[in-house]
Design a protein around this motif. Sequence first.
Motif, PDB file in Angstrom:
ATOM      1  N   TYR A 195      17.740 -75.946 120.661  1.00 47.89           N
ATOM      2  CA  TYR A 195      17.383 -74.966 119.644  1.00 47.89           C
ATOM      3  C   TYR A 195      16.037 -74.351 120.018  1.00 47.89           C
ATOM      4  CZ  TYR A 195      13.778 -78.084 117.927  1.00 47.89           C
ATOM      5  OH  TYR A 195      12.648 -78.853 117.821  1.00 47.89           O
ATOM      6  N   CYS A 199      13.011 -69.944 115.859  1.00 49.05           N
ATOM      7  CA  CYS A 199      14.215 -69.292 115.349  1.00 49.05           C
ATOM      8  C   CYS A 199      14.579 -69.788 113.952  1.00 49.05           C
ATOM      9  CB  CYS A 199      15.352 -69.570 116.329  1.00 49.05           C
ATOM     10  SG  CYS A 199      16.970 -69.052 115.765  1.00 49.05           S
ATOM     11  N   VAL A 201      17.266 -69.137 112.209  1.00 52.77           N
ATOM     12  CA  VAL A 201      18.680 -69.554 112.212  1.00 52.77           C
ATOM     13  C   VAL A 201      18.795 -70.971 112.759  1.00 52.77           C
ATOM     14  CG1 VAL A 201      20.950 -69.102 113.197  1.00 52.77           C
ATOM     15  CG2 VAL A 201      19.546 -67.198 112.407  1.00 52.77           C
ATOM     16  N   CYS A 202      18.046 -71.254 113.827  1.00 53.58           N
ATOM     17  CA  CYS A 202      18.070 -72.594 114.413  1.00 53.58           C
ATOM     18  C   CYS A 202      17.600 -73.637 113.405  1.00 53.58           C
ATOM     19  CB  CYS A 202      17.174 -72.648 115.647  1.00 53.58           C
ATOM     20  SG  CYS A 202      17.666 -71.556 116.981  1.00 53.58           S
ATOM     21  N   LEU A 205      20.321 -74.365 110.831  1.00 55.94           N
ATOM     22  CA  LEU A 205      21.403 -75.202 111.356  1.00 55.94           C
ATOM     23  C   LEU A 205      20.920 -76.623 111.624  1.00 55.94           C
ATOM     24  CD1 LEU A 205      23.079 -72.706 113.869  1.00 55.94           C
ATOM     25  CD2 LEU A 205      23.816 -73.261 111.550  1.00 55.94           C
ATOM     26  N   THR A 250      24.375 -68.852 122.603  1.00 54.15           N
ATOM     27  CA  THR A 250      23.859 -68.634 121.249  1.00 54.15           C
ATOM     28  C   THR A 250      22.505 -69.323 121.110  1.00 54.15           C
ATOM     29  OG1 THR A 250      24.993 -70.599 120.390  1.00 54.15           O
ATOM     30  CG2 THR A 250      26.189 -68.511 120.312  1.00 54.15           C
ATOM     31  N   SER A 251      21.864 -69.130 119.970  1.00 55.58           N
ATOM     32  CA  SER A 251      20.536 -69.704 119.757  1.00 55.58           C
ATOM     33  C   SER A 251      20.586 -71.208 119.544  1.00 55.58           C
ATOM     34  CB  SER A 251      19.852 -69.032 118.561  1.00 55.58           C
ATOM     35  OG  SER A 251      20.638 -69.189 117.408  1.00 55.58           O
ATOM     36  N   VAL A 252      21.763 -71.756 119.210  1.00 55.16           N
ATOM     37  CA  VAL A 252      21.941 -73.207 119.093  1.00 55.16           C
ATOM     38  C   VAL A 252      23.137 -73.617 119.954  1.00 55.16           C
ATOM     39  CG1 VAL A 252      22.695 -75.061 117.556  1.00 55.16           C
ATOM     40  CG2 VAL A 252      20.908 -73.510 116.820  1.00 55.16           C
ATOM     41  N   THR A 263      27.562 -71.928 118.696  1.00 57.05           N
ATOM     42  CA  THR A 263      27.813 -70.973 117.621  1.00 57.05           C
ATOM     43  C   THR A 263      26.646 -70.986 116.647  1.00 57.05           C
ATOM     44  OG1 THR A 263      29.333 -70.326 115.835  1.00 57.05           O
ATOM     45  CG2 THR A 263      29.052 -72.673 116.226  1.00 57.05           C
ATOM     46  N   GLU A 264      26.443 -69.861 115.961  1.00 55.35           N
ATOM     47  CA  GLU A 264      25.435 -69.771 114.907  1.00 55.35           C
ATOM     48  C   GLU A 264      26.071 -69.689 113.529  1.00 55.35           C
ATOM     49  OE1 GLU A 264      23.135 -66.367 115.886  1.00 55.35           O
ATOM     50  OE2 GLU A 264      22.447 -67.146 117.814  1.00 55.35           O
ATOM     51  N   CYS A 459      14.290 -64.893 115.793  1.00 54.19           N
ATOM     52  CA  CYS A 459      15.304 -65.654 116.526  1.00 54.19           C
ATOM     53  C   CYS A 459      15.581 -64.909 117.830  1.00 54.19           C
ATOM     54  CB  CYS A 459      16.571 -65.778 115.698  1.00 54.19           C
ATOM     55  SG  CYS A 459      17.773 -66.899 116.419  1.00 54.19           S
ATOM     56  N   GLN A 462      19.459 -66.596 123.349  1.00 53.15           N
ATOM     57  CA  GLN A 462      19.500 -67.660 124.336  1.00 53.15           C
ATOM     58  C   GLN A 462      19.278 -67.193 125.755  1.00 53.15           C
ATOM     59  OE1 GLN A 462      19.767 -70.568 125.402  1.00 53.15           O
ATOM     60  NE2 GLN A 462      20.829 -71.933 124.041  1.00 53.15           N
TER      61      GLN A 462
END
Length: 545
Positions: A195, A199, A201-202, A205, A250-252, A263-264, A459, A462
């Motif tokens: 992660y 971010c 979003v990270c 999650l 993706t960011s994670v 996936t986010e 965010c 990646q």
Amino acid sequence: MVKKLLPFVVLWLICFPSLASGYDVLLWGNQEEPAPPQEEFLLLGDLGGHRFSPEAWVNLLPPPEKVVILPSKEDLNRSPEVLNELSRKGYPVVVSDALGNFAYSFSFTENYHTVVFFNFLQDIPTASFDRFLQELREKNPDLVVISGTRGNRALLEEHFAPFRDRIRFFERDGLPRNFRERIAVEEKPVLLFFYSSRCPVCRELKEKVTPPVFEKYADRIKVVYLDYTLSKNYEKLVLLEEHWRVEEKTSVEIFSDAGYVATEDPERITTLLEKLIEKTLKSPRTSPPPRPPERAEELIFSRFRGFTPWVVAGAGFLDGLNPCAFATIVFMVNLLFVLGHSRQRVVEIGVTYTLAVFTTYLLLGLGIFQVWQTLAVYRIVSRIVYGTMAGVLLIFAIFSVRDAITYKKERKETGMTLGLPKGLRVKINQYLKESFSKRRLFAAAIVSGFVVSILEAGCTGQVYLPTIMYIAREMVNYRLKAIGYLVFYNAFFIIPLVAVFLSVFFGSQSKALVEFGRKNILFSKIALACLFVVLSILLLESALA
């Protein structure tokens, strides 16, 4: 031949740790003779209390990377010079209740499986248990070794109750002569959760969406969180992406021996994660072939060569669509106008704020504030700042609604002052003139831009920014080009912020809009209140994220 293979084996163990079978910790103390332990071990926990001379104790110890020293109170009284010398040589000497100038705790990690050591010598410890518990929550150890006394055991067990299932407690008073005990740190299948600390979003999650899934399997898997804005973690990520041929980055991203999840989507990630965990638990342990250390650098540089200035600019612009940064600039402009500042002063402050955001993001890209972002206090300060701003905006909204109600009843224009009493407005302006010179206002804008940027970095995705950051930090020959890309990225990153600032500024100064507001005071007040409520909600979401 062995030397040539060694780097490959090391990289294999770093990137794919779950094939190992765990490791042994040997606890050893109260020895009568200065004979070193003969058993094989990865770490020696030396409980001290030996009957031989301090010189013999020093001479028989293995290298510092294989030892943690947990001295007794008698050791501190009898051999303080020796313990200080050992500490200077790099041996971790642990005293957890503020006796001596030694470490409060020590953690040892092998293949992502961690042991944490504490050593309490006083029956009533003078220690910050909140600090210890925070450390344990962050490191999520597989084993906690606590050396204590018969007098403090009950107190320690009470304080460390949240981790009671992982604790091995030793009472010094009851240790036999020539004590030794082997503790096996058993390995679990490892999930590597990549992660970005920058971010939102990270964070959502990592801290809210996935924990219930991981808790369900807590006794069967090991979850390791790796921030890929750190170069060493980004190298691991890139190697895993190559092995599993991850196309939609993706960011994670979460990896195990059995596959990956990228996936986010909060709804999809829980389902996919459960499937990955079940597959990991059922599948035999396998590992991709080892890669040379240079392979990660080659892959990252290959990505970098594929970048063009306009692709980087587009990534920066999309990442710059940050609602919380917008909320902040709208907040500042409206506050300055409400408090009676001139158009020129508002422009100056707005430009200064924007440049502060640009500079801070540039420094973030170079990794200047990386350590700060990994600290627990980072999230605490973030919540305080955004919570405070959200509260002020809600007050503005209430004033606007009150203005609307007053106008509906009395048909009396109140301008765009949010209904602040005249006496209060005069006092505020007088205070600002006395306390906030032009220089101080600029300083406030710079500090605000810095704080908001470092608390709410966008965010970054990646590929683009992590790759550019890595090249700028690690590859000297291409550093200037990477820094140029960082400047270009951040220039486009602030374009949405500049657009919002200009729209708010000129919108508040537009004769047509001002005239419309005067003719439609009720509508204008309600619309302004709604705007403040929306901005407040955005800031509250960031405060609670």
